[in-house]
Design a protein around this motif. Structure first.
Motif: not given
Length: 292
Positions: A1-13, A29-42
């Motif tokens: 299982m590959t753990h991927i964390h996305f750090i997203v700036n919601p106001i970019s662009g 696919p959830a069978t291969q990846y564990e995905v976590t999404v974080h949103l920046t605030q500042r």
């Protein structure tokens, strides 16, 4: 299982991108990846979120934003085996372009899924990292004015450049590289790891992210007409051909700014102030594992 964390700036662009958690997960696919999404605030929040992702066992951390977000995330991954991904949704996107990462979100996400990795060089300024470029001259003044405008647009950058050309005051500097020391009075003192600044512009088109070298470009203080001439050389990506240019590729540069205890510097398109006049800039070879 590959753990991927996305750090997203919601106001970019201007916040117009579609990087929602549900959309991102359609590519992994959830069978291969564990995905976590974080949103920046500042500003600098992406640094905290990257540390959190590392603590949670991430094997891939993806910066989704502009050059500022990319810089903050990458800073925490230098020297680590964790892979670094980029989804460029900012304005300049210079580093992403140099890495041939597409601007289309779906294509960038597909690239991350393929996980083709290169070991990229990183620049160091008094121990602080840079990934694209840094500078002490008029480029730092341009970035300072660009940030004050509050608008991340090419037009704002051009206005900042024109204003800086009229207001910039050069500082005397002493520069050492490859065993040689020179006194300079620069309009531009630019040190680059990447061959692109953003907006498809380049001051150092020969630069490479993997050659183990930094590209040093110094243009002395010149009149407005010669500045315009230099601008034409920038447009055709032939800056090293400008007769007044001092250009070299090297692994270490030392800069002493004379009679100025406090100095502004641009690092990866962000403005910083340092309470010192002594700077050591060097390359850290193959220290960032980046997906491209």
């Amino acid at each position: 299982m590959t753990h991927i964390h996305f750090i997203v700036n919601p106001i970019s662009g201007k916040g117009k991108h579609d990087l929602t958690e549900s959309y991102i997960k359609t590519f992994f696919p959830a069978t291969q990846y564990e995905v976590t999404v974080h949103l920046t605030q500042r500003k600098r929040h992406a640094i905290e979120l990257t540390k959190l992702a590392l603590d949670q066992g991430a094997s891939i951390i993806v910066a989704c934003g502009g050059d500022g977000t990319i810089h903050e995330v990458a800073t925490e991954l230098v020297g680590k085996s964790v892979r670094f991904g980029i989804v460029p949704v900012g304005s300049g996107n210079g580093l992403a372009s140099n890495l041939s990462i597409p601007k289309e979100i779906d294509k960038a996400l597909e690239l991350i899924r393929k996980q083709k990795v290169i070991a990229m060089d990183v620049g160091s300024l008094n121990g602080a990292y840079f990934f694209s470029n840094m500078g002490f001259g008029i480029d730092a003044t341009i970035i300072e004015q660009y940030e004050k405008s509050g608008k991340r647009k090419l037009g704002s950058y051009i206005r900042a450049a024109l204003n800086s050309a009229q207001q910039y005051k050069a500082k005397q500097m002493r520069v050492t590289y490859n065993g040689h020391t020179k006194n300079v009075n620069p309009l531009l003192l630019f040190i680059s790891n990447s061959n692109e600044m953003g907006y498809s512009m380049s001051l150092t088109p020969k630069a490479s992210l993997t050659d183990g070298l930094l590209d040093y470009l110094m243009v002395p203080k010149i009149g407005i007409l010669k500045q315009l001439t230099f601008g034409l050389y920038v447009l055709v990506k032939k800056t090293e051909k400008f007769r007044r240019t001092d250009y070299v590729q090297t692994s270490k540069i030392e800069v002493e700014i004379l009679n100025s205890p406090k100095n502004g510097v641009q690092i990866d398109g962000e403005y910083y102030e340092y309470d010192t006049h002594l700077f050591t800039i060097e390359v850290i070879q193959k220290s960032l594992q980046v997906i491209c």
